[in-house]
Enzyme design. Structure first.
Site, mmCIF file in Angstrom:
data_model
loop_
_atom_site.group_PDB
_atom_site.id
_atom_site.type_symbol
_atom_site.label_atom_id
_atom_site.label_comp_id
_atom_site.label_asym_id
_atom_site.label_seq_id
_atom_site.Cartn_x
_atom_site.Cartn_y
_atom_site.Cartn_z
ATOM 1 C CG MET A 193 6.650 26.017 3.731
ATOM 2 S SD MET A 193 5.990 25.284 4.025
ATOM 3 C CE MET A 193 5.062 24.557 2.346
ATOM 4 C CB VAL A 196 -1.164 33.253 7.868
ATOM 5 C CG1 VAL A 196 -3.811 33.519 7.871
ATOM 6 C CG2 VAL A 196 -1.493 32.339 7.584
ATOM 7 C CE LYS A 221 -0.028 28.541 4.550
ATOM 8 N NZ LYS A 221 0.641 26.872 5.238
ATOM 9 C CG ASP A 224 4.244 20.687 11.686
ATOM 10 O OD1 ASP A 224 4.649 20.239 12.155
ATOM 11 O OD2 ASP A 224 4.166 21.903 11.093
#
Length: 408
Positions: free
Chosen positions: A1, A4, A19, A114
């Protein structure tokens, strides 16, 4: 996704983490990105990564969304576990902090979905005796409990090794999901081994067939906490707040021995001295404090007789052969009296009653004798002049004159 990066905030001169979201995420990505920014901006907890800034920038001709977060200068938990199991005390402290953070976000209507070692960052503590602080990161797939799911029907979000049973079945995701995942993370910290290894399918199906294996070496208290957090039915799991309390009790109550089995021991054996008197009684206390004066019951010359007894009594005469009434209590050494001859407990009231009865009897007898003497006085004897043999001559004359001079 996203990727970083470590960066520098030129305005404030501090190191930060940036990020940068991918540009090829699909139709749902802009909504998901804005959702994460809104979530992180509203959260403030010591065990959560803090959001500093967010925005959009053009990178290589494409518009990219980014967020700026605090930089945690330490490894993640996955890297730390690769070095071996963690001490149980450190795991209890870290687990309590993370459970409190989950309780905080659950109260905001958010679930993480998560929780895994790679999303737990270990910040240096700087406090003596504590080497790290755990911070939960990456809310990139978090969602509001009351909003429409952002994922396609039947798809899964999360890491397979730490999915809850309801996630593996594609069911409703709620706060107990995060508690289950945290329980698997803590179990891996203590053992150094994943509870459900293998491919994504193998790992997801394994949790539907068996409970995670919890070694008995961890102790009963750890076993009870981990078994409750990883219960297959989400209704049987404690809330994040309850899990934090259980883990905090392991950290503060048991200390470094939190992983030891609990052994029930008696509180304290009674001290033997509690069954004894505070002080042994003085043997002399068994004698009367002051023996009655023996002269009260003896004639006037009784003292002289007592002195004769004390002075002339041979050492070989046992104390039991001498009348107690004739020997003053003060003149008898306690060491010379056999223990068998000393009464166990003097009965002073009875002795006083006997003395009073004897004195009363003597008084009555004395009064009776006096009354008899007064009522029947004895007649005075008539003096009879003595008679002497007759003596002739001058001597007889003188004796007669002397007799007459002494007659009444």
């Amino acid at each position: 996704m996203a990727s970083v990066y470590r960066a520098t905030d030129t305005a404030l001169g501090r190191t930060v983490a940036v990020k940068l979201f991918r540009a090829d995420g699909g139709a749902s990505e802009p909504e998901r990105q804005s959702g994460e920014i809104a979530l992180l901006a509203g959260l403030n907890h010591f065990a959560l990564v803090t959001l500093f800034d967010a925005g959009t920038a053009v990178v290589d001709g494409a518009s990219r969304t980014f967020i700026v977060m605090e930089f945690v200068d330490g490894p993640d938990l996955r890297t730390r576990i690769e070095s071996g199991p963690l001490p149980s005390l450190d795991v209890a402290i870290m687990g309590a902090d993370l459970a409190e953070a989950l309780h905080y976000v659950h109260e905001q209507g958010i679930i993480h979905r998560d929780v895994k070692p790679a999303n737990v960052l270990l910040a240096p503590s700087g406090f003596p005796g504590r080497g790290m602080h755990a911070k939960l990161a990456d809310f990139g797939i978090a969602r509001l409990l009351d909003e429409t799911r952002l994922t396609a029907t039947g798809s899964l979000l999360g890491t397979a090794s730490y999915l809850s049973p309801e996630q593996a079945l594609g069911g409703v995701i709620a706060a107990p999901t995060d508690v289950y995942s945290l329980g698997l993370v803590l179990l891996e910290c203590l053992t150094g081994v994943r509870a459900y290894p293998g491919t994504a399918v193998e790992s997801a199906m394994a949790r539907l067939q068996r409970q995670p294996e919890i070694p008995s070496q961890l102790g009963r208290r750890w076993t009870d906490v981990l078994r409750a957090m990883t219960a297959r039915d989400f209704a049987d799991r404690p809330t994040a707040a309850d899990a934090a309390g259980l883990l905090r009790a392991l950290a503060t109550g048991a200390g470094s021995n939190a992983d030891a089995p609990t052994v029930l021991l008696p509180a304290a054996a009674p001290t033997a001295t509690l069954l004894l008197p505070a002080a042994a009684p003085d043997p002399t206390l068994l004698l009367p404090a002051a023996a009655p004066d023996p002269t009260l019951l003896l004639p006037a010359n009784a003292d002289a007789q007592t002195e004769i007894l004390k002075t002339n009594a041979p050492a070989s005469i046992p104390a039991s052969s001498i009348p107690a009434a004739s020997i003053p209590a003060a003149s008898i050494p306690a060491s010379s009296i056999p223990a068998s001859s000393i009464p166990a407990k003097p009965r002073r009231p009875v002795r006083r009653q006997v003395l009073l009865m004897v004195a009363s009897g003597l008084t009555v007898i004395g009064l009776a004798v006096a009354a008899l003497l007064l009522l029947n006085p004895a007649e005075a004897p008539v003096a009879v002049p003595p008679s002497y043999p007759a003596v002739d001559g001058t001597l007889g004359t003188h004796l007669q004159i002397l007799q007459e001079s002494v007659n009444p």
